[in-house]
Scaffold this motif. Sequence first.
Motif, PDB file in Angstrom:
ATOM      1  N   ASP A 144      31.803  45.761  83.336  1.00  0.00           N
ATOM      2  CA  ASP A 144      31.850  47.152  82.889  1.00  0.00           C
ATOM      3  C   ASP A 144      33.290  47.664  82.882  1.00  0.00           C
ATOM      4  O   ASP A 144      33.731  48.295  81.909  1.00  0.00           O
ATOM      5  N   ALA A 145      34.029  47.401  83.947  1.00  0.00           N
ATOM      6  CA  ALA A 145      35.423  47.839  84.023  1.00  0.00           C
ATOM      7  C   ALA A 145      36.267  47.164  82.950  1.00  0.00           C
ATOM      8  O   ALA A 145      37.132  47.796  82.327  1.00  0.00           O
ATOM      9  N   LEU A 146      36.004  45.890  82.706  1.00  0.00           N
ATOM     10  CA  LEU A 146      36.759  45.138  81.696  1.00  0.00           C
ATOM     11  C   LEU A 146      36.517  45.706  80.304  1.00  0.00           C
ATOM     12  O   LEU A 146      37.460  45.953  79.536  1.00  0.00           O
ATOM     13  N   LEU A 147      35.249  45.919  79.959  1.00  0.00           N
ATOM     14  CA  LEU A 147      34.919  46.422  78.631  1.00  0.00           C
ATOM     15  C   LEU A 147      35.524  47.796  78.386  1.00  0.00           C
ATOM     16  O   LEU A 147      36.077  48.066  77.313  1.00  0.00           O
ATOM     17  N   HIS A 148      35.433  48.663  79.371  1.00  0.00           N
ATOM     18  CA  HIS A 148      35.976  50.009  79.184  1.00  0.00           C
ATOM     19  C   HIS A 148      37.507  49.994  79.085  1.00  0.00           C
ATOM     20  O   HIS A 148      38.077  50.737  78.272  1.00  0.00           O
ATOM     21  N   ARG A 149      38.159  49.158  79.875  1.00  0.00           N
ATOM     22  CA  ARG A 149      39.620  49.087  79.779  1.00  0.00           C
ATOM     23  C   ARG A 149      40.063  48.587  78.411  1.00  0.00           C
ATOM     24  O   ARG A 149      40.947  49.169  77.768  1.00  0.00           O
ATOM     25  N   GLU A 150      39.445  47.504  77.947  1.00  0.00           N
ATOM     26  CA  GLU A 150      39.861  46.926  76.679  1.00  0.00           C
ATOM     27  C   GLU A 150      39.502  47.837  75.508  1.00  0.00           C
ATOM     28  O   GLU A 150      40.229  47.911  74.518  1.00  0.00           O
ATOM     29  N   HIS A 151      38.389  48.548  75.626  1.00  0.00           N
ATOM     30  CA  HIS A 151      38.009  49.503  74.595  1.00  0.00           C
ATOM     31  C   HIS A 151      39.044  50.618  74.486  1.00  0.00           C
ATOM     32  O   HIS A 151      39.483  50.983  73.394  1.00  0.00           O
ATOM     33  N   GLU A 152      39.461  51.166  75.612  1.00  0.00           N
ATOM     34  CA  GLU A 152      40.470  52.239  75.604  1.00  0.00           C
ATOM     35  C   GLU A 152      41.778  51.745  74.992  1.00  0.00           C
ATOM     36  O   GLU A 152      42.410  52.458  74.189  1.00  0.00           O
ATOM     37  N   ARG A 153      42.180  50.546  75.341  1.00  0.00           N
ATOM     38  CA  ARG A 153      43.421  49.998  74.786  1.00  0.00           C
ATOM     39  C   ARG A 153      43.281  49.740  73.286  1.00  0.00           C
ATOM     40  O   ARG A 153      44.232  49.933  72.526  1.00  0.00           O
ATOM     41  N   GLY A 154      42.111  49.293  72.876  1.00  0.00           N
ATOM     42  CA  GLY A 154      41.881  49.058  71.454  1.00  0.00           C
ATOM     43  C   GLY A 154      41.940  50.337  70.641  1.00  0.00           C
ATOM     44  O   GLY A 154      42.522  50.377  69.552  1.00  0.00           O
ATOM     45  N   VAL A 155      41.333  51.406  71.149  1.00  0.00           N
ATOM     46  CA  VAL A 155      41.371  52.695  70.457  1.00  0.00           C
ATOM     47  C   VAL A 155      42.812  53.176  70.321  1.00  0.00           C
ATOM     48  O   VAL A 155      43.214  53.689  69.264  1.00  0.00           O
ATOM     49  N   GLU A 156      43.598  53.009  71.372  1.00  0.00           N
ATOM     50  CA  GLU A 156      45.012  53.403  71.310  1.00  0.00           C
ATOM     51  C   GLU A 156      45.741  52.626  70.211  1.00  0.00           C
ATOM     52  O   GLU A 156      46.561  53.196  69.481  1.00  0.00           O
ATOM     53  N   GLN A 157      45.429  51.341  70.071  1.00  0.00           N
ATOM     54  CA  GLN A 157      46.063  50.533  69.033  1.00  0.00           C
ATOM     55  C   GLN A 157      45.690  51.030  67.643  1.00  0.00           C
ATOM     56  O   GLN A 157      46.538  51.115  66.752  1.00  0.00           O
ATOM     57  N   VAL A 158      44.419  51.343  67.446  1.00  0.00           N
ATOM     58  CA  VAL A 158      43.964  51.817  66.135  1.00  0.00           C
ATOM     59  C   VAL A 158      44.642  53.124  65.769  1.00  0.00           C
ATOM     60  O   VAL A 158      45.158  53.294  64.659  1.00  0.00           O
TER      61      VAL A 158
END
Length: 208
Positions: free
Chosen positions: A66-80
């Motif tokens: 859960d922590a991994l998915l949320h961290r990577e999701h937040e970083r991905g949104v920032e990239q977009v």
Amino acid sequence: MTSRQRRKYAPRLPREQRREQLLDAAMAALADCELHELSMEAVAEAAGVGKPVLYTAFGTRGELVDALLHREHERGVEQVLAAMPDDLTILGATNAYAATVKAFLAAALDNPTRWRLILTVPDSAPREYRDALRKARSSIVLQAELLAKAGIALEPHLEGLDPALLGHTMLSFAEMLGRLAVSEPDTYPRERLEAYAVAALKLLGAKG
């Protein structure tokens, strides 16, 4: 050598720093497996720590995922969001759209493990993560719609296009190319996808 001598001892780290280290290790382990195959043993091995250290930071595998998915999701949104242009007047609408898609592909290929998690949502992903993805995608669609409106205002021959649908189309198009880039890189290398994006978006910009 005794089992006591073989035991791994990790230097003490602040809790948040340790968690970040372990999440980085989980990402490294995921380069060679799917999310449902990720084990606590593999994460501990990638981090160079014993499992007790891992379980002190994350009490269960579910908590770690859960922590991994949320961290990577937040970083991905920032990239977009960073890839989306603020000003279309220099390149023109369709050239700016193509540059945005190319920037998105570059971001995806810079961290394919992250983008596999985002673009090919695993069946094992928690419902809360899926909800967060949908919410974030809705906000990005709104940004894409604003870009579409700006492009239509800038290039009158686009006037007949619905900006909301154009925003959805641009995002879906970028997601499709990104999914191919991270899932089938040998069949769809970056150069092939970028060339297609430029050619396809030129059709959008062609004057009737």
